[in-house]
Structures are given as structure tokens and as C-alpha cells.
Design a protein around this motif. Structure first.
Motif, mmCIF file in Angstrom:
data_model
loop_
_atom_site.group_PDB
_atom_site.id
_atom_site.type_symbol
_atom_site.label_atom_id
_atom_site.label_comp_id
_atom_site.label_asym_id
_atom_site.label_seq_id
_atom_site.Cartn_x
_atom_site.Cartn_y
_atom_site.Cartn_z
ATOM 1 N N ILE A 111 1.112 -1.462 -0.093
ATOM 2 C CA ILE A 111 0.153 -0.190 0.408
ATOM 3 C C ILE A 111 0.766 1.352 -0.052
ATOM 4 N N LEU A 112 1.542 2.179 -0.993
ATOM 5 C CA LEU A 112 2.161 3.259 -1.712
ATOM 6 C C LEU A 112 3.196 2.878 -0.599
ATOM 7 N N CYS A 113 3.647 4.088 0.223
ATOM 8 C CA CYS A 113 4.366 3.937 1.592
ATOM 9 C C CYS A 113 4.077 4.132 3.049
ATOM 10 N N GLU A 114 3.503 2.922 2.801
ATOM 11 C CA GLU A 114 2.042 2.966 4.413
ATOM 12 C C GLU A 114 3.501 2.871 5.910
ATOM 13 N N LEU A 115 4.487 3.318 6.353
ATOM 14 C CA LEU A 115 5.027 3.267 7.474
ATOM 15 C C LEU A 115 4.807 2.844 8.939
ATOM 16 N N MET A 116 6.112 2.347 9.376
ATOM 17 C CA MET A 116 4.424 1.207 10.784
ATOM 18 C C MET A 116 6.100 1.584 12.034
ATOM 19 N N LEU A 117 5.688 2.140 12.896
ATOM 20 C CA LEU A 117 6.846 1.532 14.125
ATOM 21 C C LEU A 117 5.998 0.171 14.836
ATOM 22 N N TRP A 118 6.722 -0.936 15.308
ATOM 23 C CA TRP A 118 7.007 -1.989 15.544
ATOM 24 C C TRP A 118 7.708 -2.230 16.713
ATOM 25 N N ASN A 119 7.058 -2.668 17.655
ATOM 26 C CA ASN A 119 8.060 -3.548 18.828
ATOM 27 C C ASN A 119 7.699 -5.115 18.719
ATOM 28 N N ASP A 142 14.211 5.691 -0.709
ATOM 29 C CA ASP A 142 13.811 6.249 0.415
ATOM 30 C C ASP A 142 14.010 5.676 0.926
ATOM 31 N N THR A 143 14.851 6.375 2.163
ATOM 32 C CA THR A 143 15.358 5.413 3.629
ATOM 33 C C THR A 143 14.685 6.379 4.576
ATOM 34 N N GLY A 144 15.390 6.110 6.020
ATOM 35 C CA GLY A 144 14.968 6.500 7.203
ATOM 36 C C GLY A 144 15.924 6.106 8.469
ATOM 37 N N GLY A 145 15.581 6.432 9.803
ATOM 38 C CA GLY A 145 15.956 5.997 10.581
ATOM 39 C C GLY A 145 15.262 6.320 11.946
ATOM 40 N N MET A 146 15.676 6.131 13.267
ATOM 41 C CA MET A 146 15.196 6.053 14.127
ATOM 42 C C MET A 146 16.144 7.219 15.618
ATOM 43 N N TYR A 147 15.676 7.956 16.355
ATOM 44 C CA TYR A 147 16.207 7.991 17.578
ATOM 45 C C TYR A 147 15.775 8.632 18.565
ATOM 46 N N PHE A 148 16.427 8.847 19.878
ATOM 47 C CA PHE A 148 15.835 9.907 20.603
ATOM 48 C C PHE A 148 16.396 11.710 21.018
ATOM 49 N N ASP A 149 15.197 12.510 20.602
ATOM 50 C CA ASP A 149 16.035 13.484 20.613
ATOM 51 C C ASP A 149 16.809 13.867 22.516
ATOM 52 N N GLN A 150 17.393 15.322 22.896
ATOM 53 C CA GLN A 150 17.324 15.824 23.367
ATOM 54 C C GLN A 150 16.534 16.091 25.050
ATOM 55 N N PHE A 151 15.040 15.713 24.205
ATOM 56 C CA PHE A 151 14.471 16.242 25.193
ATOM 57 C C PHE A 151 13.508 14.476 25.486
ATOM 58 N N ASP A 152 14.101 13.592 24.923
ATOM 59 C CA ASP A 152 13.670 12.024 24.696
ATOM 60 C C ASP A 152 11.882 11.892 24.636
ATOM 61 N N ASP A 153 12.156 12.385 23.564
ATOM 62 C CA ASP A 153 10.749 12.367 22.211
ATOM 63 C C ASP A 153 11.473 11.334 21.047
ATOM 64 N N LEU A 154 10.700 10.029 21.255
ATOM 65 C CA LEU A 154 11.350 9.022 19.679
ATOM 66 C C LEU A 154 11.107 9.910 18.220
ATOM 67 N N VAL A 156 11.337 9.973 13.810
ATOM 68 C CA VAL A 156 11.309 8.885 13.204
ATOM 69 C C VAL A 156 11.947 9.856 11.773
ATOM 70 N N LEU A 157 12.675 9.849 11.181
ATOM 71 C CA LEU A 157 13.620 10.581 9.729
ATOM 72 C C LEU A 157 13.120 10.011 8.457
ATOM 73 N N HIS A 158 12.628 10.285 8.209
ATOM 74 C CA HIS A 158 12.172 9.886 6.651
ATOM 75 C C HIS A 158 13.004 11.240 5.329
ATOM 76 N N ILE A 159 13.537 10.181 4.560
ATOM 77 C CA ILE A 159 14.385 11.054 3.171
ATOM 78 C C ILE A 159 13.581 10.385 1.854
ATOM 79 N N ALA A 168 12.886 15.677 3.764
ATOM 80 C CA ALA A 168 13.352 15.243 4.508
ATOM 81 C C ALA A 168 12.743 15.607 5.425
ATOM 82 N N ARG A 169 11.981 15.038 6.448
ATOM 83 C CA ARG A 169 10.299 15.331 7.494
ATOM 84 C C ARG A 169 10.915 13.721 8.976
#
Length: 357
Positions: A111-119, A142-154, A156-159, A168-169
Motif C-alpha cells: 500500500i504505497l509507502c505505509e510506514l509503521m513503528l513496531w515493537n 526512500d530511507t529513514g532512521g530512528m532516534y531519541f532527541d535531547q528531550f527523550d522524544d522518539l 523518525v527521520l524519513h528521506i 526530509a521529514r
């Protein structure tokens, strides 16, 4: 004193428990649910789990999703478990984009570019795509990554690179929304001639290998993303690692950035380098690098198997290397690695949802 005692139990005991055990404690009381869902607890638990030599390997088979235990860098026999994705998607349509602190960023390519976070440990998932994602996912642009910022907010980077324009978003788990950020201005790397690798997180920086298929032959660039300033920069591929044609694959080992360079001079070779004090230092050469034919690829069940490791190259071939004792002992400390349709992850309590008090 009683409150201090309970807080010590949460901090010093619960943070050492397996993620699934922590999840069971959450249903005992509102207090446990609150304390075991905080950012501080998530981070402390994931750090302690991350220091262990025990990892999980999730493999996307054609008909199933399989999880194996990796202990000390070795695939444990008879530990394979088949799990189901909590969303009605056939495994053949799933692609792993990134692995970070027990979370996987996956894409439903049907389905197009349907992104999901999954544990995959807790089974929780969240759809994070918005109306912007109205295109098919392209593994090269298309690529991307994840990180915690300085305020501990999770985050997602998408390019996305399309028609010579790079966008980039960044998604915020806390705000449950996307925003556009500045990308590389007037960059040729947004051209369709370039291929972007998956992200590798190391030391508050996300790294991408960006390679040109056509001209100049074998050109490679290293693109970095500083997670604090949210800014991009471009580094040249070190000349000492240049072999044409060749390709680099980033990975993190003991929280240090490494790169596997696969190239062909007279014969196929694969070397491991480490970034040390802003310089690349060769660690060792892999034994017996060779390209697997189609039949051999179909017989492989995991990217790590019988002291052999499966890596990929820019040409689309699957390259297998033998792990001697030196390589095996060194690679058992791998923090994260994305292979073909597979990724290492650790079992954590990190949730794709922001906990609300």
C-alpha cells in the motif's frame, strides 16, 4: 521511605527484567503501569538490555516472520519462533527500514509507502504515515532512521529523493505528527542515479551511505544527520578504502561506527574498518568472500548461519563471508545490523505510542 523503596525496586530490579516480564507487571496496578511506561524507565531498561551479548534476529521469510536468538554473535539452534505481524499484511510485502532500541521501522510495500513503528517483543505497532506518503516505497531513494532527541522524544527521520529533489521529514512520537526539515541544498545526491542505504545510528548521529550507479564509476558519499541540531552534512568516502567498484555497509559495534567495504580489484574482497578519532582504521579482512548464486541464496535460512555472514553489495548480489575466530569474537558485540529482509534487535519495553498520564 516506602515510596523510596518502591522506586528503588522499579529502578534497580524491574529495569533488569526481560521486556515481556515488565509488560506483565504493568497490568498489576496503575502505579506499576505509570512507572514502567515512563521515558526514563524505557531508556534505562533498553541500555541494560543493549549491553548484553544476547540479541534477537528477525527474518522476513516469504510466508512467515521468524525470530531467532543470537548469543555472543552466534545463531542459537532450536530457538526459532514464528511470530505474526499484528496488522493484516503478508510478510512478503514488509520491508525493514531501521532497527533502534527494540523498535523496528517497517514499510508495507503493498500500500504505497505505509510506514509503521513496531515493537516485535510486545507486539505493539502504530501507523505513522500521513497524506504525504502517496508514493511507492523505493529502496534506493526512500530511507529513514530512528532516534531519541535531547528531550527523550522518539523521532523518525524519513528521506525521499525524487526527480532530483530531496525531502526530509521528521515524525514526533510525542506530538504524533510530521514536519519538514532542511535537507541538503542543491545536492546532486537527490538524483535518481544515487542509491541511499538504510540508516545506522551511532553517537547522536545517523549515517547513510549514498552511492552513484553510473558516473563517476563507483562514487560513494557518507551523509550524516546530527540528531540534536537536525542538520545534514556530506563526507567524502576515505581514499584508503577505495577499490572500484566497491560498496560500504555501516554497522555499530560496541557503540563505535564501523563499515564493511566490499570491493573487487583482482578478486572479491571484504574488509572491516572502524572510525577512530575522525580516521578510518582497518580492523581485519574477512575470509573467503564470495557471491552466492540463486540456489544457494534460497537454501540460506538466516543472515547469520554456521559462522558465515550474509551481506549485500550495490550490484544486488548477496555476498557471504566466513567468520574466523578473530572476526567472530569481534562481531559478537554488534549493536545493530540490517541485512537482506532481516535485522538484529533487542527486547525492550519501548512503545510506539507516547504514554499519557
Amino acid at each position: 521511605m516506602e515510596k523510596i523503596g518502591i522506586e528503588m525496586v522499579v529502578e534497580e530490579i524491574f529495569s533488569r527484567l526481560p521486556a515481556k516480564a515488565v509488560d506483565r507487571f504493568k497490568i498489576l496496578s496503575k502505579y506499576f503501569r505509570k512507572e514502567l511506561s515512563t521515558h526514563n524507565f524505557e531508556l534505562k531498561h533498553s541500555r541494560r538490555v543493549g549491553n548484553s551479548l544476547k540479541k534477537k534476529l528477525l527474518s522476513l521469510k516469504y510466508e512467515s516472520i521468524v525470530v531467532d536468538d543470537i548469543v555472543g554473535g552466534n545463531l542459537e539452534l532450536d530457538t526459532s519462533k514464528t511470530i505474526t505481524f499484528p496488522y493484516d499484511i503478508h510478510p512478503s510485502y514488509l520491508r525493514i527500514i531501521s532497527s533502534f532500541n527494540g523498535m523496528l521501522l517497517v514499510c508495507n510495500e503493498r500500500i504505497l509507502c505505509e510506514l509503521m513503528l513496531w515493537n516485535p517483543t510486545t507486539g505493539r505497532y502504530k501507523l505513522i504515515s500521513d497524506d504525504y506518503f502517496n508514493h511507492r516505497f523505493d529502496r534506493n531513494s526512500d530511507t529513514g532512521g530512528m532516534y531519541f532527541d535531547q528531550f527523550d522524544d522518539l523521532k523518525v527521520l524519513h528521506i525521499k529523493c525524487s526527480r532530483n529533489v530531496g525531502t526530509a521529514r521528521v515524525y514526533s512520537r510525542r506530538l504524533d505528527s510530521w514536519r519538514k526539515i532542511d535537507f541538503l541544498k542543491d545536492s546532486k545526491l537527490a538524483s535518481s542515479c544515487y542509491s541511499w542505504s538504510p540508516a545506522t545510528y551511532c553517537g547522536k548521529t545517523i549515517y547513510f551511505m549514498v552511492s552513484n550507479y553510473w558516473f563517476p564509476p563507483g562514487e560513494r558519499n557518507i551523509v550524516t544527520f546530527d540528531v540534536i541540531s537536525e542538520s545534514f552534512s556530506v563526507l567524502c568516502f576515505p581514499e584508503r578504502m577505495e577499490v572500484n567498484p566497491c560498496q560500504g555497509h555501516f554497522l555499530s559495534i560496541s557503540n563505535k561506527l564501523h563499515v564493511i567495504v566490499v570491493g573487487r580489484a583482482v578478486e572479491l574482497k571484504a574488509d572491516l574498518y572502524k572510525l577512530e578519532h575522525d580516521d578510518w582504521v582497518k580492523v581485519f579482512s574477512f575470509d573467503n568472500p564470495h557471491i552466492l548464486d540463486y540456489q544457494a541464496r534460497m537454501q540460506r535460512t538466516n543472515i547469520i548461519q554456521d559462522k558465515k555472514w550474509l551481506i549485500t553489495s550495490i550490484w544486488g548480489d548477496f555476498v557471504e563471508v566466513d567468520l574466523c575466530n578473530e572476526a567472530f569474537n569481534y562481531l559478537q558485540h554488534v549493536d545493530n545490523y540490517n541485512g537482506p529482509k532481516a535485522a538484529l534487535f533487542i527486547e525492550t519495553t519501548v512503545s510506539p505510542f507516547e504514554y499519557k498520564l
